[in-house]
Design a protein around this motif. Structure first.
Motif, short mmCIF file in Angstrom:
data_model
loop_
_atom_site.label_atom_id
_atom_site.label_comp_id
_atom_site.label_asym_id
_atom_site.label_seq_id
_atom_site.Cartn_x
_atom_site.Cartn_y
_atom_site.Cartn_z
N ASP A 135 -14.04 -46.75 -3.64
CA ASP A 135 -14.99 -46.46 -4.73
C ASP A 135 -15.58 -44.92 -4.36
O ASP A 135 -16.01 -44.96 -3.18
CB ASP A 135 -15.86 -47.32 -5.12
N ILE A 136 -16.03 -44.27 -5.43
CA ILE A 136 -16.87 -43.24 -5.28
C ILE A 136 -17.62 -43.36 -6.42
O ILE A 136 -17.31 -43.80 -7.73
CB ILE A 136 -16.35 -41.51 -5.35
N ASP A 137 -19.01 -42.85 -6.67
CA ASP A 137 -19.71 -42.95 -7.66
C ASP A 137 -20.91 -41.71 -7.47
O ASP A 137 -21.23 -41.44 -6.33
CB ASP A 137 -20.64 -44.25 -7.78
N VAL A 138 -21.22 -41.08 -8.66
CA VAL A 138 -22.34 -40.28 -8.65
C VAL A 138 -23.41 -40.80 -9.51
O VAL A 138 -23.12 -41.03 -10.65
CB VAL A 138 -21.90 -38.73 -9.24
N ILE A 139 -24.58 -41.21 -9.07
CA ILE A 139 -25.63 -41.82 -9.75
C ILE A 139 -26.91 -40.97 -9.78
O ILE A 139 -27.29 -40.26 -8.99
CB ILE A 139 -26.32 -42.86 -8.96
N GLY A 140 -27.13 -40.57 -11.21
CA GLY A 140 -28.18 -39.82 -11.33
C GLY A 140 -29.70 -40.67 -11.62
O GLY A 140 -29.51 -41.59 -12.04
N ARG A 141 -30.88 -40.06 -11.69
CA ARG A 141 -31.82 -40.69 -12.00
C ARG A 141 -32.39 -40.13 -13.21
O ARG A 141 -32.76 -38.92 -13.49
CB ARG A 141 -32.96 -40.54 -10.89
N GLU A 142 -32.66 -40.91 -14.46
CA GLU A 142 -32.78 -40.65 -15.74
C GLU A 142 -31.57 -39.95 -16.39
O GLU A 142 -31.15 -39.97 -17.68
CB GLU A 142 -34.11 -39.87 -15.89
N THR A 143 -31.15 -38.72 -15.99
CA THR A 143 -30.07 -37.93 -16.20
C THR A 143 -28.89 -37.58 -15.31
O THR A 143 -29.05 -37.76 -14.11
CB THR A 143 -30.59 -36.52 -16.69
N LEU A 144 -27.73 -37.21 -15.93
CA LEU A 144 -26.73 -37.08 -15.00
C LEU A 144 -25.76 -36.00 -15.63
O LEU A 144 -25.48 -36.11 -17.09
CB LEU A 144 -25.85 -38.18 -14.85
N SER A 145 -25.68 -34.56 -15.26
CA SER A 145 -24.83 -33.69 -15.78
C SER A 145 -23.30 -34.07 -16.24
O SER A 145 -22.86 -34.91 -15.52
CB SER A 145 -24.74 -32.26 -14.93
N TYR A 146 -22.97 -33.60 -17.39
CA TYR A 146 -21.37 -33.92 -17.76
C TYR A 146 -20.56 -33.43 -16.68
O TYR A 146 -19.42 -33.62 -16.48
CB TYR A 146 -21.16 -33.06 -19.12
#
Length: 454
Positions: A135-146
């Motif tokens: 697995d890979i994931d990109v996790i943002g705090r409050e927001t995450l760019s498209y």
């Protein structure tokens, strides 16, 4: 003494011969290398979690392997029983919630570990109760760019291009587009799940069967036929975008989804993924209510029967059950055990680039063992993996061993060679042999290995 029948548990039976294990390990390393190439960092989580953690996001308890002995031995009355993880996403949610003050966001992680799922195994389809996920994931705090959603296909493209298992297409869709289409057909959100499940069967079932299921779940026959036509028809990416704009369904969710999909397509191209490797596919309906934005499914062009080899999507809040912080993210998963089994059956596994030990030092004179060991040590110090044949055996048997195990070079030396300070170097593939001075041995061996590698 009573003999025990050597057998494996059903669903826990993906066990390989050494050469197959090497191929599996090579795929793991290929995937790891590509994940790290894009800046993803490794983590591992424990095999077992608290069961209330695993069921927090809808995990079915009947599919979870509970650890009953752990529950019986646990002295903490407040603790519930533990269970083996059934995926890597829920443990990630718990991990991020526990460590959000220590992590740099956006948090980019990869995880390659086993998971366990209590479902009916189907070995021919590559479904096991114990299997590897990558697995890979990109996790943002409050927001995450498209842009994070657009970058994911470039990682998928990098992995499977290097894997060299044939042409593939990363099929993308957007959950908001699907929701907006269903709203146009007056399907309320709470009733969308059975409709989406029916649409998910388009590739597997005849048109009449899917239409009948749509109608059983409340769609009028005319609406069912129109919806089926929209979802089932294959289109080029630009054609799909043009269709979605022409339909212009008058609800905000649909308009937002179409706009997002257009931006994602444009950005995917900026990330260098060629049009032949991705396409909008309105038939990608995976994830039901879990995913909220872009969704992905990757399939082999010439082997669609293998099914999805990589899938995932965007979600609005990873860890809402564990923290008040909003943690939007996007990720994908490669079910490596299933993929390996299906590639093996289809004879699509890439050949091994190398075996762990490429050179075998044969032993002609047992009294000269120290000399043979020095030769091996010299090569290992030069980063050439080398094995010494330590059993007493005739040369024919030693060469048979070398060929069967896949060595690329065999070294032979006896009293005559030692007197001249040389070694016989045999290229096992070309069946050519030459005397090489000891001082030139490392250079000659590396030359041969380089020639064979190319």
């Amino acid at each position: 003494m009573r003999k025990v029948r050597p057998a494996l548990l059903k669903g826990f039976d993906q066990e390989f011969l050494p050469q197959e294990q090497l191929q599996f390990n090579a795929l793991v390393e290929l995937i790891r290398r590509n994940f790290e190439r894009f800046g993803f960092l490794p983590i591992e989580t424990p095999s077992a979690e608290r069961i209330e953690v695993l069921t927090s996001k809808g995990g079915a308890e009947k599919e979870i392997y509970a650890l009953s002995r752990l529950a019986a031995e646990d002295d903490d009355e407040a603790a519930t029983k533990g269970a083996l993880r059934f995926d890597l996403t829920v443990p990630l949610a718990r991990y991020v919630a526990m460590r959000e003050r220590e992590l740099a966001f956006p948090f980019r992680r990869y995880q390659i570990q086993r998971v366990w799922r209590g479902e009916n195994p189907q070995v021919k389809r590559g479904r096991f109760r114990e299997f590897y996920q990558c697995d890979i994931d990109v996790i943002g705090r409050e927001t995450l760019s498209y842009l994070a959603e657009a970058e994911i296909p470039s990682v998928i493209y990098s992995v499977f291009r290097e894997m060299a298992i044939g042409a593939f297409v990363i099929r993308i869709n957007n959950r908001k587009v699907l929701k907006g289409i269903l709203r146009h057909f007056d399907v309320p959100d709470e009733a969308s799940t059975p409709i989406l499940r029916a649409l998910d069967k388009i590739e597997k079932e005849e048109r009449a069967g899917v239409l009948a299921e749509l109608e059983r779940n409340g769609l009028p026959a005319k609406s069912a036929a129109e919806l089926y036509q929209i979802i089932a028809t294959e289109r080029q990416t630009n054609e799909a975008l043009a269709l979605l704009k022409d339909l212009a369904y008058s609800n905000e969710t649909y308009a937002q989804g179409v706009e997002e999909l257009g931006k994602i397509v444009e950005a995917i191209r900026l990330f260098g993924v060629p049009d032949r490797a991705f396409a909008i596919d309105l038939g990608v309906v995976r994830g039901l209510d879990y995913y909220t934005g872009t969704i992905y499914e990757t399939k082999l062009v010439e082997h669609p029967d293998i099914g999805s080899i990589c899938s995932g999507g965007r979600y609005d809040d990873l860890a809402s059950y564990f923290t008040h912080t909003r943690l939007p993210g996007v990720g994908i998963s490669i079910g490596l055990s299933r993929l390996f089994a299906r590639l093996k059956d289809a004879n699509l596994l890439p050949p091994l680039a190398r075996t762990p030990a490429e050179v075998l030092v044969t032993v002609l004179d047992a009294g000269s063992l120290e000399r043979y060991l020095r030769i091996a040590a010299l090569l290992r110090a030069a980063d050439v993996n080398t094995e010494v044949y330590l059993e007493r055996a005739k040369m024919g048997k030693q060469f048979e061993y070398a060929n069967r195990k896949g060595f690329r070079i065999a070294l032979t030396a006896g009293p005559d060679e030692f007197a001249r300070d040389t070694v016989k170097v045999k290229d096992l593939a070309r069946q050519s042999e030459s005397d090489v001075p000891m001082g030139e041995l490392v250079t000659r061996v590396k030359q041969l290995l380089t020639q064979k590698a190319h």
